[in-house]
Design a protein around this motif. Structure first.
Motif, PDB file in Angstrom:
ATOM      1  N   PHE A  73     -13.526  93.653 -62.796  1.00 37.39           N
ATOM      2  CA  PHE A  73     -14.017  94.039 -61.183  1.00 37.39           C
ATOM      3  C   PHE A  73     -14.912  93.028 -60.721  1.00 37.39           C
ATOM      4  CE2 PHE A  73     -16.756  96.126 -58.339  1.00 37.39           C
ATOM      5  CZ  PHE A  73     -15.975  96.336 -57.288  1.00 37.39           C
ATOM      6  N   HIS A  74     -14.528  92.495 -59.624  1.00 32.63           N
ATOM      7  CA  HIS A  74     -15.434  91.739 -58.704  1.00 32.63           C
ATOM      8  C   HIS A  74     -15.925  92.525 -57.522  1.00 32.63           C
ATOM      9  CE1 HIS A  74     -16.779  88.389 -56.171  1.00 32.63           C
ATOM     10  NE2 HIS A  74     -16.666  87.482 -57.199  1.00 32.63           N
ATOM     11  N   LYS A  75     -17.158  92.271 -57.376  1.00 31.25           N
ATOM     12  CA  LYS A  75     -17.838  93.102 -56.262  1.00 31.25           C
ATOM     13  C   LYS A  75     -17.259  92.745 -54.687  1.00 31.25           C
ATOM     14  CE  LYS A  75     -22.203  94.240 -58.739  1.00 31.25           C
ATOM     15  NZ  LYS A  75     -21.552  95.631 -58.935  1.00 31.25           N
ATOM     16  N   GLY A  76     -16.591  91.777 -54.701  1.00 29.82           N
ATOM     17  CA  GLY A  76     -15.942  91.471 -53.447  1.00 29.82           C
ATOM     18  C   GLY A  76     -14.822  92.379 -53.074  1.00 29.82           C
ATOM     19  N   GLY A  77     -14.656  93.325 -53.944  1.00 28.30           N
ATOM     20  CA  GLY A  77     -13.443  94.478 -53.631  1.00 28.30           C
ATOM     21  C   GLY A  77     -12.207  94.382 -54.282  1.00 28.30           C
ATOM     22  N   THR A 137     -14.922  78.687 -55.420  1.00 24.48           N
ATOM     23  CA  THR A 137     -15.599  78.417 -54.345  1.00 24.48           C
ATOM     24  C   THR A 137     -14.916  79.104 -52.825  1.00 24.48           C
ATOM     25  OG1 THR A 137     -14.825  76.098 -53.868  1.00 24.48           O
ATOM     26  CG2 THR A 137     -16.854  76.430 -55.203  1.00 24.48           C
ATOM     27  N   ASP A 138     -13.766  79.884 -53.145  1.00 25.68           N
ATOM     28  CA  ASP A 138     -13.002  80.186 -51.948  1.00 25.68           C
ATOM     29  C   ASP A 138     -12.628  81.469 -52.399  1.00 25.68           C
ATOM     30  OD1 ASP A 138     -11.073  79.793 -53.968  1.00 25.68           O
ATOM     31  OD2 ASP A 138     -10.173  78.282 -52.835  1.00 25.68           O
ATOM     32  N   ASN A 139     -13.679  82.408 -52.917  1.00 27.40           N
ATOM     33  CA  ASN A 139     -13.152  83.748 -53.136  1.00 27.40           C
ATOM     34  C   ASN A 139     -12.002  84.089 -54.027  1.00 27.40           C
ATOM     35  OD1 ASN A 139     -14.277  86.462 -52.594  1.00 27.40           O
ATOM     36  ND2 ASN A 139     -12.968  86.911 -50.997  1.00 27.40           N
TER      37      ASN A 139
END
Length: 326
Positions: free
Chosen positions: A203-207, A267-269
């Motif tokens: 899981f990435h905190k970016g959702g 570097t680009d999500n």
């Protein structure tokens, strides 16, 4: 004047003593952080531990077992201790620790000591284990959600305490929400293929979730809000992609068949990723990784022995090795 100087000296001594006492005070509930060795060697007959997670409360690693279907711990001296051996644990795979609990994927692909015709390809559960009480406290059954052969391989937990599980045989994601309700979260054509499909998951905190596919070496990004799926552009597929762990924006991908640990950054999500380093020294069938006291550790599980010769696989020693970029 002498009296003033004497008073100043006494005051200084008292202040220094107070500061010393203040600095030496600590909360009894806080354990001093120990240094984790670069390599831990532990022993347990024919364990073949596929999953690993770090428990900061006990300062030990939690490991599973393909062959024995158990959950145990490895401390910083390399001592293995059996934690749970329950009939519901056929073979244990992905593990995550949250708070005082370990969440464990259990299934059966037919090569465990507890495997039988009644369980092979038919078991898909996540078990919740209380680490302090050393017992199973809850079972989430996933097998009733689908027909056909199943293999729950790995899991991730988001900030809302939802659990996402990879289904490797049929290629989709399960979900267990905070209330304990299980469902099929998402099916997508990018998940499917021959052999082992979805495997490692974080899981990435970016959702969103990052998930790898063993059969193609690809990494997929799954947006949790709209359930869109996209392929992360990589410099090359990752051979034998298995376990994943995320530390900041560094994603570590364990290659079980190649013995290569790949460190990727984006570097680009996570639309694209670059390979920044690898670790290839001293691995035999590694399967999973975890973060312990700020460093990345790889489970050297010798899983190829189990895959190639499950009936005779009998290794007694395994290692947990700190990632070393080359």
């Amino acid at each position: 004047m002498k009296r003033v100087i004497k008073s100043l000296v006494v005051s200084t001594i008292m202040l220094t003593s107070s500061l010393f006492l203040l600095g030496s005070c600590k909360n009894d509930d806080e354990k001093p952080v120990k240094e984790v060795p670069s390599t831990l060697t532990f022993s347990s007959d024919a364990l073949y531990p596929e999953g690993i997670a770090y428990d900061s409360q006990s300062q030990s690693f939690v490991v599973g077992s393909i062959k024995q279907g158990t959950i145990g711990t490895v401390d910083f001296t390399g001592k293995y201790t059996l934690l749970v051996n329950d009939p519901l644990l056929i073979s244990t795979y992905g593990i995550k620790v949250s708070g005082n609990f370990a969440y464990v994927c259990t299934g059966d692909i037919g090569n465990g000591a507890k495997s039988s015709s009644a369980t092979t390809g038919k078991v898909a559960k996540v078990l919740k284990i209380d680490l302090s009480q050393k017992r199973l406290v809850q079972t989430y059954d996933l097998s009733s959600l689908v027909t056909g052969s199943v293999f729950p391989n790995d899991l991730a937990i988001d900030d809302a305490e939802n659990i996402y599980v990879t289904e490797s045989f049929q290629g989709f994601l399960y979900k267990i929400d905070k209330s304990g309700k299980a469902s099929i979260f998402l099916e997508n054509e990018l998940f499917k293929g021959e052999g082992f499909n979805l495997n490692g998951i974080v899981f990435h905190k970016g959702g969103y979730l990052l998930v790898d596919k063993t059969n193609t070496g690809k990494i997929l990004k799954v947006n949790l809000s709209n359930k869109s799926v996209s392929e992360v552009t990589l410099p090359a597929p990752i051979e034998g992609a298995d376990g994943l762990t995320l530390k900041g924006e560094s994603l570590y991908v364990v290659g079980y068949s190649s013995g290569v640990i790949s460190e990727l950054k984006s570097t680009d999500n996570w639309q694209t990723a670059t390979l920044v380093a690898t670790d290839t020294i001293g691995y035999e069938g590694p399967t999973a990784a975890t973060i312990a006291e700020g460093k990345t550790y790889i489970l050297n599980a010798k899983v190829l022995e189990m895959i190639n010769n499950p009936a005779t696989a009998s290794s007694k020693t395994f290692t947990i090795k700190r990632y070393q970029a080359q």
